[in-house]
Design a protein around this motif. Structure first.
Motif, mmCIF file in Angstrom:
data_model
loop_
_atom_site.group_PDB
_atom_site.id
_atom_site.type_symbol
_atom_site.label_atom_id
_atom_site.label_comp_id
_atom_site.label_asym_id
_atom_site.label_seq_id
_atom_site.Cartn_x
_atom_site.Cartn_y
_atom_site.Cartn_z
ATOM 1 N N GLY A 130 -6.123 -35.199 19.665
ATOM 2 C CA GLY A 130 -6.881 -34.252 19.057
ATOM 3 C C GLY A 130 -7.877 -33.474 19.946
ATOM 4 N N GLN A 131 -7.786 -33.744 21.425
ATOM 5 C CA GLN A 131 -8.617 -33.048 22.109
ATOM 6 C C GLN A 131 -7.840 -32.090 23.111
ATOM 7 O OE1 GLN A 131 -11.498 -35.750 24.110
ATOM 8 N NE2 GLN A 131 -11.791 -36.700 22.390
ATOM 9 N N ASP A 183 -2.741 -25.377 14.948
ATOM 10 C CA ASP A 183 -1.133 -25.499 15.293
ATOM 11 C C ASP A 183 -1.183 -25.748 16.968
ATOM 12 O OD1 ASP A 183 1.380 -25.842 15.764
ATOM 13 O OD2 ASP A 183 1.932 -23.915 14.804
ATOM 14 N N VAL A 184 -1.085 -26.884 17.253
ATOM 15 C CA VAL A 184 -1.338 -27.096 18.893
ATOM 16 C C VAL A 184 0.040 -26.526 19.446
ATOM 17 C CG1 VAL A 184 -3.009 -28.860 18.562
ATOM 18 C CG2 VAL A 184 -0.442 -29.483 18.637
ATOM 19 N N LEU A 212 -7.959 -18.457 25.423
ATOM 20 C CA LEU A 212 -7.090 -19.490 24.441
ATOM 21 C C LEU A 212 -6.902 -19.106 22.943
ATOM 22 C CD1 LEU A 212 -8.302 -22.653 26.494
ATOM 23 C CD2 LEU A 212 -6.055 -22.053 26.197
ATOM 24 N N THR A 213 -5.719 -18.905 22.563
ATOM 25 C CA THR A 213 -5.685 -18.473 21.280
ATOM 26 C C THR A 213 -5.013 -19.694 20.634
ATOM 27 O OG1 THR A 213 -5.054 -16.223 21.604
ATOM 28 C CG2 THR A 213 -4.644 -17.053 19.494
ATOM 29 N N LEU A 214 -5.637 -20.407 19.637
ATOM 30 C CA LEU A 214 -5.806 -21.409 18.944
ATOM 31 C C LEU A 214 -5.349 -21.291 17.236
ATOM 32 C CD1 LEU A 214 -8.597 -23.330 20.205
ATOM 33 C CD2 LEU A 214 -6.433 -23.613 21.113
ATOM 34 N N PRO A 215 -3.930 -20.940 16.984
ATOM 35 C CA PRO A 215 -3.847 -20.553 15.752
ATOM 36 C C PRO A 215 -3.908 -21.649 14.443
ATOM 37 C CG PRO A 215 -1.658 -20.739 16.905
ATOM 38 C CD PRO A 215 -2.836 -20.936 17.785
ATOM 39 N N ALA A 247 -9.471 -15.283 11.046
ATOM 40 C CA ALA A 247 -8.613 -15.572 9.829
ATOM 41 C C ALA A 247 -7.385 -16.339 10.358
ATOM 42 C CB ALA A 247 -8.417 -14.415 8.872
ATOM 43 N N GLU A 248 -6.922 -15.909 11.564
ATOM 44 C CA GLU A 248 -5.897 -16.423 12.181
ATOM 45 C C GLU A 248 -5.970 -17.482 12.690
ATOM 46 O OE1 GLU A 248 -6.520 -13.047 12.831
ATOM 47 O OE2 GLU A 248 -5.900 -12.380 11.456
ATOM 48 N N GLY A 249 -7.064 -18.008 13.132
ATOM 49 C CA GLY A 249 -7.306 -19.076 14.043
ATOM 50 C C GLY A 249 -8.583 -18.881 15.015
#
Length: 144
Positions: free
Chosen positions: A71-72, A112-113, A127-130, A47-49
């Motif tokens: 975008g990559q 959100d990069v 890696l956490t990608l929120p 749900a967070e990312g």
């Protein structure tokens, strides 16, 4: 009644020895490390990312580079093979990856990069990608 004989090994042969012999015949035998490899990746969504896990055994965090552009997301680096010398053990069989690596992932606009976090623990790069809470990807409009 005819019997098809497909294996003439004695019945006492263990499963592991049969499996090892079978794999020895089918897997390519390399006795020196490759110059590059392709690390395995798992992508999970919560749900967070998103959560991206790359398998990088023996890679130091100083040898990993993470970049975002157009975008990559690109994760690259190098797993160094042990140096060859007269005293050092020689490779007899190599099945793991050594050398340079690079993986690129196209990220959706909802990530959100600027909040991406990375941690290398026990050979796994996490890696956490929120998600970007300010961007709306789905919205229902009420009719008045």
């Amino acid at each position: 009644m005819a019997t098809l004989l497909y294996n003439n090994r004695p019945a006492r042969a263990s499963f592991n020895s049969v499996l090892n012999e079978m794999l020895r015949d089918t897997l390519p035998a390399h006795n020196k490390p490759a110059e590059s490899f392709h690390p395995a990746a798992d992508v999970l969504e919560s749900a967070e990312g998103f959560h991206l896990n790359l398998v990088l055994p023996g890679v130091a965090k100083e040898d990993v580079k993470i970049d975002f552009q157009d975008g990559q997301l690109t994760v690259s680096g190098e797993r160094k093979a042990p140096e060859a010398s007269d005293e050092a053990p020689r490779f007899r069989r190599v099945e793991s990856g050594y050398g340079k690596f690079s993986r690129t992932f196209r990220l959706p606009d909802t990530v959100d990069v600027t909040a991406i976090e990375a941690e290398l623990t026990n050979g796994i790069l996490h890696l956490t990608l929120p998600f970007d809470s300010k961007k709306v990807t789905k919205h229902q409009i009420a009719v008045r």
